[in-house]
Design an enzyme around this catalytic site. Structure first.
Site, PDB file in Angstrom:
ATOM      1  CG  HIS A 137      -2.068  -1.049   0.997  1.00 53.73           C
ATOM      2  ND1 HIS A 137      -3.207  -0.815   0.273  1.00 53.73           N
ATOM      3  CD2 HIS A 137      -2.137  -2.333   1.413  1.00 53.73           C
ATOM      4  CE1 HIS A 137      -3.956  -1.916   0.269  1.00 53.73           C
ATOM      5  NE2 HIS A 137      -3.331  -2.859   0.949  1.00 53.73           N
ATOM      6  CB  THR A 138       4.372   1.981  -0.338  1.00 55.09           C
ATOM      7  OG1 THR A 138       4.707   0.731  -0.943  1.00 55.09           O
ATOM      8  CG2 THR A 138       4.547   1.865   1.159  1.00 55.09           C
ATOM      9  CG  ASP A 157      -0.157  -5.501  -8.443  1.00 52.97           C
ATOM     10  OD1 ASP A 157       0.706  -5.393  -7.546  1.00 52.97           O
ATOM     11  OD2 ASP A 157      -1.376  -5.534  -8.211  1.00 52.97           O
TER      12      ASP A 157
END
Ligand code: GLA
Length: 380
Positions: free
Chosen positions: A33-34, A169
């Site tokens: 979540h960075t 991703d």
């Protein structure tokens, strides 16, 4: 290329395929979540992937068959429309993003298959986007750089599919290198391949839990981070370090403060993890994974009972350096670093214990860091 796959292609499309595209899933070692906070991440591509074999067409039609879904789809790459199966949406989304970017589009016929578990936090969607991007690139004779391909994939996911993911991703899928992790600066997209230490295995621990409504929880976390950045007067939480945060955190409400504290501390942990890797210090890296999990569980609140349980069980096994949830969270997979020689026993013992404690069947596999997505011409 696997002959049964090319045979199936010929049976279906009446001519041999010309290209093979492979796009891997990813495991994020640390930096969760960075990415959408313009910070740092350290993922690696794994040995599970989506494959497309294809043959370009003279017109702009795309004809596809998915062996895994047993479904066939057809659309015009020059005029993609929303609707239809989810897997086709990702492919139409890429066509849309490429067209918006002014890239030439040609049609193709293709057969798709893959072995990345879906909804497990291993980026099967990003792999599908990158695979489709490379298929369009092959058909139109383009050679996009990994960061360009990743950017197109992210746009397809953000604006066509409607999930506000970051760039990690797609970059992990497109730009990874065998036996290395990918240190990525999500602000500049500058990246560096960091060698993984020999003798350390990466284990993927799939809890077999999947959570619905993950997109809305994800978007809500993103909104909290944006609120924190606005309140602190910075462009993104990337611009705040732990020392600076200490003096300004009081401006945030309690929940927003914890969300921000996770992101800020996690960015620091990624950079420490890179130092640990450079020193080949698996024990230090493992401790950083443990700390990341605690922060995701307590401050960012994206873990789950199943993830907490499998992580704790994993850490109790001999040879385990550290473990944490990986990916967006709420269910799916954890990652553990384990001494190579102990890896098989680790996998068996963790699965057995997890079953005793939760009644669930975990899938545990030892993976390795693989090369990013590739395109090969088939000579048949
Ligand atoms: C999902 C998103 C990524 C990233 C992770 C959390 O995988 O697609 O962009 O935000 O969650 O680190």
């Amino acid at each position: 290329m696997n002959p049964p796959l090319t045979d199936k292609f010929e049976q279906r499309f009446g001519a041999p395929p010309a290209f093979h595209v492979r796009a891997p899933g990813r495991v994020n070692l640390i930096g969760e979540h960075t990415d959408y906070n313009e910070g740092f991440v350290l993922p690696m591509a794994m040995d599970r992937a989506i494959h497309i074999i294809l043959r370009p067409r003279a017109d702009s039609r795309v004809r596809l068959h998915s062996l895994d879904y047993g479904e066939t789809a057809e659309f015009d790459a020059a005029a993609p429309r929303r609707g239809g199966s989810k897997w086709v949406e990702y492919i139409q989304g890429i066509a849309w993003a490429m067209q918006k970017d002014g890239l030439p589009l040609r049609g193709w016929e293709g057969l798709i298959t893959g072995d990345i578990p879906r909804g497990a936090g291993l980026s099967s969607s990003a792999a599908l986007e990158i695979a489709a991007g490379l298929a369009f690139a092959a058909a139109a004779d383009l050679t996009p750089a990994p960061a360009k391909l990743a950017e197109l994939g992210r746009q397809a996911e953000n604006e066509w599919v409607g999930v506000r993911c970051g760039i990690m991703d797609q970059m992990a899928c497109a730009a990874s290198k065998e036996d290395h992790a990918l240190l990525l600066d999500c602000r500049t997209l500058a990246y560096e391949h960091i060698p993984l230490p020999a003798g350390v295995a990466v284990a993927v621990l799939d809890t077999s839990t999947r959570r619905g409504l993950i997109d809305s929880a994800y978007n809500e976390r993103r909104a909290s981070c944006e609120l924190a950045a606005r309140t602190l007067g910075v462009r993104a939480l990337r611009d705040v370090d732990e020392a600076g945060f200490g003096s300004r955190a009081a401006a945030l409400d309690e929940v927003t403060r914890r969300r921000a504290r996770h992101v800020i501390s996690e960015n620091g942990r990624v950079l420490h993890a890179v130092e640990a890797l450079r020193r080949r210090d698996a024990a230090a890296l493992g401790r950083l994974l443990d700390a990341s999990h605690a922060s995701l569980r307590d401050d960012f609140e994206v873990s789950s009972e199943a993830l907490n349980s499998i992580v704790e069980i994993a850490r109790r096994q001999p040879g385990c350096y550290g473990a944490r949830m990986t990916g967006a969270g709420f269910g799916g997979c954890a990652v553990a670093l384990v001494e190579q020689g102990a890896a098989q026993a680790f996998a068996r013992a963790t699965a057995r214990r997890y079953h005793q404690e939760s009644g669930l069947e975990a899938s545990i596999y030892i993976t390795r860091a693989c090369a990013g997505a590739s395109l090969a011409r088939l000579t048949i």
